[in-house]
Design an enzyme around this catalytic site. Structure first.
Site, PDB file in Angstrom:
ATOM      1  N   GLU A 164       0.801  -1.227   0.000  1.00  9.87           N
ATOM      2  CA  GLU A 164       0.000   0.000   0.000  1.00  9.87           C
ATOM      3  C   GLU A 164       0.836   1.281   0.000  1.00  9.87           C
ATOM      4  OE1 GLU A 164      -4.143  -1.638   1.951  1.00  9.87           O
ATOM      5  OE2 GLU A 164      -2.854  -0.353   3.182  1.00  9.87           O
ATOM      6  N   GLU A 355      -5.540  -8.371   0.415  1.00 17.47           N
ATOM      7  CA  GLU A 355      -6.211  -8.018   1.674  1.00 17.47           C
ATOM      8  C   GLU A 355      -7.692  -7.789   1.388  1.00 17.47           C
ATOM      9  OE1 GLU A 355      -4.712  -4.721   3.934  1.00 17.47           O
ATOM     10  OE2 GLU A 355      -2.618  -5.350   3.747  1.00 17.47           O
TER      11      GLU A 355
END
Length: 470
Positions: A164, A355
């Site tokens: 991320e 995720e």
């Protein structure tokens, strides 16, 4: 219908969120999250990750729980300053030995380790040298990567470079709500962004050159995605455009990460938008960034709901009664269907959902169980969306639920519980939730227990489209 026979069912966690023992324990040095945890008001409840879930000492118990719920794969991350306290140079053998033991324990229990090299715990020693703003930062990361690959690649075959980037650069260097807590002008944000992309590329090169076993390599980015309000061609086109257009100067534009990594270029609309504040690209940079990758990693919790206006432009609109998680994030089960379909169509690589999950307000009931039925419903709906994408021809490699344990949720402290396993932060007692047992049944049936993909139902009815939106 089940998923493909070699589908990967896993769960994920991050080093700083669960390991604890960051304050000099066995030679571990501090990261920028230790620094920000000490800053008054930065983390809710004045919480820190200094102890987190004490996974550092309890990893054997945690891996045993993973085995008990039939987990096939575990996505873990390495804490850079635990292994290299100064970020470069001397290796802390005690820190590296921990990951050695963790990988061995996972393999002994039949669980495949999927290693993330960086999940936000940037070494304080390197932050003091400029961090991601320093043009040497990609070489620092490559040096660290080689240390990990040299030690673990005789057993680890699956790698993620960065987790991320939109968060650790966008939230960490632009809005300042994540570590290191900076609020920089856009030009400097893009400088850090570009250096992190170079770090990704150089890490892939290191893995390819030095892995002792055949390696699969990718990353775990997050970005803005969109789903169409209806299946009309106009709404689908609007949702796709909203997903990939660079619409603002934030770092959550999908193509701002994906196009350099997969196509070797920044998108033209982004370069036009940023103008003089765009990254400075030196000769050879894009060739370094654009390394061959084996899959598209995709962290996704929610998507924006988009419809086409009369002139065909994307318009974001949610019905007022749209359900939300404990984190106040909208629940959009179609995110895994449309997100994976859009990504597969554009980048032509297998997809791994790296995720996906939600925060709920969980507690241990009088009967000693954690009845997190809303998590089960959430995961069921999202996985049906993934199943529908698979049925539509998208090559889906695997799915990692977030997270195996309740943990330190960054600036939220311990307020948000994402885990399949409840953690009592006073006693450190682990209690698998009902969702963990439900997930076990999904894994053991390879998704057949979910039912048919056509059973997916969103939250909206056509009548909702005419109501006030927010």
């Amino acid at each position: 219908m089940a998923f493909r026979d070699d589908f990967i069912w896993g769960a994920a966690a991050a080093s700083y969120q669960i390991e604890g023992n960051t304050q000099g324990v066995d030679g571990c040095a501090e990261s920028v999250w230790d620094m920000c945890s000490r800053r008054n008001g930065f983390v809710k409840g004045t919480n820190t990750g200094f102890m987190a879930c004490d996974h550092y000492h309890r990893y054997e118990e945690d891996v045993k729980i993973m085995q008990s719920i039939a987990l096939q794969a575990y996505r873990l991350s390495i804490m850079w300053p635990r292994v290299m306290p100064e970020g470069t140079g001397k290796v802390n053998t005690q820190g590296l030995d921990f990951y050695d033991r963790l990988v061995d324990e996972l393999l002994a229990k039949g669980i495949s380790p999927w290693v993330t090299l960086f999940h936000w715990d940037y070494p304080m020693a390197l932050f003091h040298k400029g961090g991601w703003l320093n043009d040497d930062s990609s070489d620092w990361f490559a040096e660290y990567t080689k240390v990990i690959v040299d030690r673990l690649s005789d057993r680890v075959e699956n790698w993620f470079t960065l987790n991320e980037q939109a968060c650790f650069i966008g939230l960490g260097h632009q809005t300042g709500v994540h570590a290191p807590g900076l609020e920089l002008p856009v030009k400097e944000v893009n400088r850090a962004w570009h250096n992190a992309l170079l770090a990704h590329g150089k890490a892939v090169q290191v893995i390819r050159s030095h892995s002792k076993r055949p390696a699969k390599v990718g990353a775990a980015p997050c970005f803005r995605t969109a789903v169409p309000m209806t299946n009309s061609p106009e709404d689908v086109a609007a949702a796709k455009a909203h997903t990939f257009n660079v619409i603002n100067k934030e770092m959550f534009n999908a193509s701002w990460w994906m196009d350099p990594a997969f196509n070797g270029e920044y998108p033209e609309d982004g370069l036009a938008l940023f103008g003089a504040d765009a990254p400075v690209v030196k000769p050879g940079d894009m060739e370094t960034i654009c390394q061959p990758l084996d899959f598209v990693g995709f962290n996704v919790y929610q998507s924006e709901m988009v419809r086409a206006t009369a002139d065909g432009k994307p318009e974001v609109a949610y019905p007022n009664n749209y359900p939300k998680t404990h984190f106040d994030w909208p629940i959009t089960p179609e995110a895994l269907k449309w997100g994976t379909e859009f990504l597969y169509e554009r980048y032509h690589k297998p997809i791994i959902v790296t995720e996906n999950g939600l925060s709920t307000n969980d507690w241990v009931s009088l009967d000693g169980k954690v009845h997190d039925t809303t998590r089960i419903d959430f995961l069921h709906r999202y996985l049906l969306g993934l199943k529908e994408a698979s049925a539509n021809g998208v090559d889906i490699m695997g799915y990692f639920q977030w997270s195996i344990l309740d943990n330190f949720e960054w600036a939220e402290g311990y307020k948000q519980r994402f885990g399949l396993v409840h953690v009592d932060y006073e006693t450190m007692k682990r209690t698998p939730k009902e969702s963990a047992l439900w997930y076990k049944s999904v894994i053991e049936s390879n998704g057949a227990s979910l039912g048919e993909a056509s059973a997916l139902q969103g939250w909206m009815k056509p009548s909702d489209f005419n109501r006030n939106t927010c």
